[in-house]
Scaffold this active site. Sequence first.
Site, PDB file in Angstrom:
ATOM      1  N   GLY A 130       0.579  -1.157  -0.016  1.00  0.00           N
ATOM      2  CA  GLY A 130       0.119  -0.068   0.000  1.00  0.00           C
ATOM      3  C   GLY A 130       0.746   1.241   0.313  1.00  0.00           C
ATOM      4  O   GLY A 130       1.318   1.756  -0.833  1.00  0.00           O
ATOM      5  N   HIS A 337     -25.170  21.399  12.566  1.00  0.00           N
ATOM      6  CA  HIS A 337     -26.726  20.955  12.109  1.00  0.00           C
ATOM      7  C   HIS A 337     -27.212  20.007  13.433  1.00  0.00           C
ATOM      8  O   HIS A 337     -28.280  19.598  13.320  1.00  0.00           O
ATOM      9  CB  HIS A 337     -26.609  19.885  10.871  1.00  0.00           C
ATOM     10  CG  HIS A 337     -26.318  20.606   9.492  1.00  0.00           C
ATOM     11  ND1 HIS A 337     -25.282  21.229   9.124  1.00  0.00           N
ATOM     12  CD2 HIS A 337     -27.474  20.562   8.675  1.00  0.00           C
ATOM     13  CE1 HIS A 337     -25.429  21.750   8.000  1.00  0.00           C
ATOM     14  NE2 HIS A 337     -26.857  21.172   7.595  1.00  0.00           N
ATOM     15  N   GLU A 362      -4.437   7.242  -2.573  1.00  0.00           N
ATOM     16  CA  GLU A 362      -3.705   7.898  -3.485  1.00  0.00           C
ATOM     17  C   GLU A 362      -2.310   8.330  -2.482  1.00  0.00           C
ATOM     18  O   GLU A 362      -1.623   9.247  -2.792  1.00  0.00           O
ATOM     19  CB  GLU A 362      -4.133   9.123  -4.209  1.00  0.00           C
ATOM     20  CG  GLU A 362      -5.391   8.799  -5.282  1.00  0.00           C
ATOM     21  CD  GLU A 362      -5.053   7.541  -6.090  1.00  0.00           C
ATOM     22  OE1 GLU A 362      -3.963   7.472  -6.620  1.00  0.00           O
ATOM     23  OE2 GLU A 362      -6.104   6.685  -6.154  1.00  0.00           O
TER      24      GLU A 362
END
Length: 378
Positions: A130, A337, A362
């Site tokens: 990774g 909210h 990425e």
Amino acid sequence: MKITFNQAEEKIREVAREFSEKEIAPLAEELDKEARYPEESFQKMVKLGFTGIGVPEEYGGSGGNEIVKCIVVEEIAKKCASTAGILSIHGIFGQAILRFGTEEQKQQYLPEVTSGGKHGAFALTEPNAGSDAGAVKTHAFKNGDNYIINGTKCFITGGANADYVLVFALTDPSKGLKGMSAIIVPKNTPGFKIGKTEDKMGIRASETSELIFDNCKVPTTNLVGKEGQGFKIAMIMLDGARIGVAAQALGIAKGAIDESVKYMHERVQFGKPIAALQGLQWYIADMATKTEASKWLIYRAASLKDEGQPYSTEAAMAKLNASENARIVTNLALQIHGGYGYMKDYPLERMCRDAKITEIYEGTSEIHKVVIARAVIG
Ligand code: COS
């Protein structure tokens, strides 16, 4: 470096914004809920020329540069981070062919993935490779005029939907990083199978899959660049991809600010709209200021890329900053909210989930810090 947008860029922003508001926004909640790939939206983006940005018209592209691409990704991400991510990452396949492909490869693949409605994917990551991208185990050994590819890729954005995948594999394992090569594998090639499609926390409409290569045979003419150039190609492509993901993060943050401002004018507490409460005004001031700062790091990196100057460090800085900002801003927006932000009736909980991936894919934030520190410290 430029610090304003020209008339043509403003026009593109207007077109992308209108498209995002009319076509993308109404689908975002449903796509997320059903984890459904937005194929119809993708084909509409093909018609608008968004999938061809950065590729010359002679290869079917729509021209434009990194700044234009960021503008479009940013506007789409305001309403649906999944669709913006799909657009951004799909473009890497074409960019790799444009930069490293042969003339034949450009003529064969670019018109298909820019204006032809076909999908491209970039397959580097593996279960044990990774952040440590050089640890790739997939190999591609030559057999006459073919490569025989064996290995497994994971977490590939758009992998199951891809018509063409750029696969990074070792053509000479004895050479380590310098033995890695980039090879095009078309879908339906015997020995190329789609494995597990991931069930993700966020960007649920952007399909993420495992790709399995089991004696998968492709002609050696599918090699992109030279044998052994794969790691460099991957790193150069990731530099560009980081700007795209940063633009996606910027759009998510801006979308969360827009939702918050709207809500603050509508929601009445203590006998007045909550927009009148100074504590919440300070939240908005911080959110807007940090988002503006992240915007200029992104457009600075894009501008350097467009000018042909080095931009690896600036791209890493832009993505590190924008992704962290998207996480913080979406969390504050949800807080504004209150309880409603936590409910699926409002888009904030989706935006929080979507923002998180920008700190991971990425390249993780930690990898960006490695890239930046290496540039600063040497
Ligand atoms: N652009 C061009 N070339 C690059 C490059 C870049 N951004 N980064 C590395 N290279 C080249 C180097 O120049 C070197 O080539 P030479 O030996 O010809 O000089 C080669 O690649 C190896 O580079 P280096 O020795 O620096 O490799 P490292 O293994 O030390 O890699 C990091 C360093 C960690 C920075 C690199 O592996 C990296 O960025 N990894 C992140 C991977 C990632 O983001 N994974 C997630 C993938 S999501 S698809």
